[in-house]
Design a protein around this motif. Sequence first.
Motif, PDB file in Angstrom:
ATOM      1  N   VAL A   1       8.139   1.158   4.511  1.00 16.85           N
ATOM      2  CA  VAL A   1       7.472   0.617   3.317  1.00 16.85           C
ATOM      3  C   VAL A   1       6.323  -0.297   3.740  1.00 16.85           C
ATOM      4  N   TYR A   2       6.563  -1.106   4.770  1.00 17.50           N
ATOM      5  CA  TYR A   2       5.498  -1.971   5.297  1.00 17.50           C
ATOM      6  C   TYR A   2       4.310  -1.129   5.757  1.00 17.50           C
ATOM      7  N   ARG A   3       4.609  -0.048   6.459  1.00 18.41           N
ATOM      8  CA  ARG A   3       3.524   0.782   6.989  1.00 18.41           C
ATOM      9  C   ARG A   3       2.772   1.513   5.884  1.00 18.41           C
ATOM     10  N   GLU A   4       3.504   1.988   4.875  1.00 20.45           N
ATOM     11  CA  GLU A   4       2.857   2.756   3.813  1.00 20.45           C
ATOM     12  C   GLU A   4       2.067   1.869   2.850  1.00 20.45           C
ATOM     13  N   THR A   5       2.507   0.618   2.665  1.00 22.27           N
ATOM     14  CA  THR A   5       1.803  -0.287   1.748  1.00 22.27           C
ATOM     15  C   THR A   5       0.859  -1.226   2.484  1.00 22.27           C
ATOM     16  N   LYS A   6       0.890  -1.178   3.832  1.00 23.54           N
ATOM     17  CA  LYS A   6      -0.009  -1.967   4.680  1.00 23.54           C
ATOM     18  C   LYS A   6       0.111  -3.474   4.422  1.00 23.54           C
ATOM     19  N   GLY A   7       1.332  -3.949   4.338  1.00 23.08           N
ATOM     20  CA  GLY A   7       1.555  -5.383   4.160  1.00 23.08           C
ATOM     21  C   GLY A   7       3.026  -5.682   3.947  1.00 23.08           C
ATOM     22  N   TRP A   8       3.370  -6.993   3.983  1.00 20.68           N
ATOM     23  CA  TRP A   8       4.764  -7.411   3.840  1.00 20.68           C
ATOM     24  C   TRP A   8       5.131  -7.746   2.394  1.00 20.68           C
ATOM     25  N   LYS A   9       4.150  -7.813   1.507  1.00 18.22           N
ATOM     26  CA  LYS A   9       4.422  -8.232   0.129  1.00 18.22           C
ATOM     27  C   LYS A   9       5.456  -7.330  -0.537  1.00 18.22           C
ATOM     28  N   TRP A  10       5.208  -6.032  -0.552  1.00 20.25           N
ATOM     29  CA  TRP A  10       6.087  -5.117  -1.278  1.00 20.25           C
ATOM     30  C   TRP A  10       7.429  -4.898  -0.597  1.00 20.25           C
ATOM     31  N   PRO A  11       7.489  -4.797   0.740  1.00 22.25           N
ATOM     32  CA  PRO A  11       8.816  -4.700   1.365  1.00 22.25           C
ATOM     33  C   PRO A  11       9.699  -5.897   1.074  1.00 22.25           C
ATOM     34  N   ILE A  12       9.119  -7.110   1.086  1.00 19.21           N
ATOM     35  CA  ILE A  12       9.913  -8.316   0.827  1.00 19.21           C
ATOM     36  C   ILE A  12      10.374  -8.349  -0.629  1.00 19.21           C
ATOM     37  N   LEU A  13       9.457  -8.035  -1.561  1.00 21.41           N
ATOM     38  CA  LEU A  13       9.857  -7.992  -2.979  1.00 21.41           C
ATOM     39  C   LEU A  13      10.937  -6.936  -3.208  1.00 21.41           C
ATOM     40  N   GLN A  14      10.797  -5.803  -2.557  1.00 22.61           N
ATOM     41  CA  GLN A  14      11.775  -4.725  -2.676  1.00 22.61           C
ATOM     42  C   GLN A  14      13.131  -5.165  -2.149  1.00 22.61           C
TER      43      GLN A  14
END
Length: 719
Positions: free
Chosen positions: A686-699
């Motif tokens: 998820v980090y790689r596909e969204t290019k950041g930590w925001k969405w993996p952490i929220l997920q």
Amino acid sequence: MSEVLAPVPAAAPSILTGARKGVSKIALIGNPNSGKSSLFNHLTGLNQKVGNFPGVTVDKKTGTSFLTPQQRVQIIDLPGTYSLYPKSLDEKVIIDLLHNKKSDFYPDALIITADASNLKRNLLLFTQLADLKIPAVLALNMMDLAGKHGISIDLEELQRELGVPIIPVNGRNGSGVAALKILLSQPLQVSTATFFEIPDDLLVMVRQIRYYFELSNDYLALHYAHQYQKLSFLSEDDKEYIAELVKKYDFKSNTLQANETIARYVRINEMLLDAMQVTRAESNEQQSNKLDQILTHKVFGYLIFFGVLFLMFQAIFAWASYPMDMLDLAVATLNAWIQSKADGPLIDLLTEGVLAGLGGVLMFIPQIAILFAFIAILEESGYMARVTFLMDKIMRKFGLNGKSVVPLISGVACAVPAIMATRNIDSFKDRLITIFVTPLMSCSARLPIYTVMIALVVPETYVLGILSLQGLVLMGLYLIGFLAAIFSAALMKLVLRTKERSYFIMEFPTYKMPRWKNVGLTILEKVKAFVFQAGKVIMAISIILWVMSSYGPGNKMEQAEARATIEAKTQQLSEQDAEAHIAGQKLEESYAGQFGKFIEPSIRPLGYDWKLGIALLTSFAAREVFVGTISTIYSVGDSENIATVKEKLMAQKDEFGQPFFSPARAFSLLIFYVFAMQCMSTIAVVYRETKGWKWPILQLLYMTGLAYVSAFAVFQIFS
């Protein structure tokens, strides 16, 4: 049908025989549903491996093929595409590969697959590839299907028009593969034909690009002008140089792409007038269309699909129970035999660490095999495409893109490739929502947890004499995950407030009998991945856990042993109960016990103790680790030498002397794992596909919170 046609006149020296690093590289490329994967399996057999293309998370499937006993080549299976103008990340890797001769995977030759029953559409990609002037052969698949549809093809005439050898092949039974290998073992030439003439007003710009980058032909230089922003191997200075030329010559890429496509179809139509005849009658209606009237029906279609799901989950329990029990018993028998022959720390490590972890891997092979057998059969038969069409109607009611159906269904196997599959979704917001909710679909890694917990608290009874109650509960867990995914998607759509309209366009392949060799290869590949990838993690964690469970800080374990020995004598416990009491006290004072005690207050409201807390944390590496962890934890100090994993768990007691794995705890655990984030690999992708930590952490926060609250509610209700 497998006969090699007359050789095409030579136009350029062969590069197949002059491969750069000793082994020739041959790229396999074609439209989706053109039989490319089947041909790849026939060419490579079991000599396959899956990795990623450099710099992207797109699957790279390669394999070794022996053209002769002495000559081997590397086959690179490229993603299916309709054109060299990419619309997705999967298709982008194709131009990155074919437009860069310095790439380690640049092919010496191409095998271009085409569906003979849909030749006009398939030849668009062929003509583009032929104009790149890479040596190629056309593998014409599904000739039998073309005949059934009233299509006859003059292969000799078509070969003269295309300027490359044509080999009729049958991806289902492998017919023509031997002839293809013979052809590839000989010098192979580039196409003698040119299918698109670059307009004169573009030649000045094209030639400047060609000479600046030292390219081999004008058409490749034209592609640089069209796609320089997508070519990852170009430097920023290179892209800036092309951008200046594009601006200087007023290069309108979209208009020119459309004009090129029209021109190519005009040329294709001219070729097919002489090379192909169609005599189609009303009585020749495709059987697939008749089946679709039932299988995609707005009522019967859903009933049939849920019937298929029901059969799959019933089979996972009913068919797998005997081989699972046999594997579990075999490991337990081996364990007992070793313990009867010797003792000591190394024997304890082997039996309580290594073999306990091994049992947590091997016993689930039958269920993993059955799950992927069903998935492979659904894909091979063409039914999976109909499922995505059916579910699209439901998805849109919850705000998801129609293309989200494929990743969600893929998530039943594994979230990592499923999240990668979202690259085909054009809208970034729809893609983001799909990535966010896909891990809520129960993946195959959760299957071992589900089956163990269900087996502990759900009786092996049958409803109406034929329906397994355990299978019904398992299907219910998968449905809960699916409902959570679509309702979470609807909620997220409201939060993001997107009003984009999206469209879901896909081609239905014709129904076919599954290629059983491909099904077998898929099962073998997935079982190997489970055993050697998840298995390595499980084994490593099992050994670490045994060490942490067998040793403790300072002399606390010795003190616990002395204290427990006195308590056993005071309470006049039997020898067996005394040993169990001492082992339990020592485990609590071990490193694992100390760590478990530290996190126990946070999970006690869910009904879990410190032992389950350790399993929850270790399973974050891979969900399959849970079973291996509890097997190891409950094996350490086991004085009764209980045989199987199931028996170990059933023998556990709580502080009141009641079975620890009560329905309340078991269902709480099941619901926790339905909603909890799957594993570290999922977060990484998820980090790689969204290019950041925001969405993996929220997920992670959302799914953990949902899992905790739901598990708490279930435990309170069943208690």
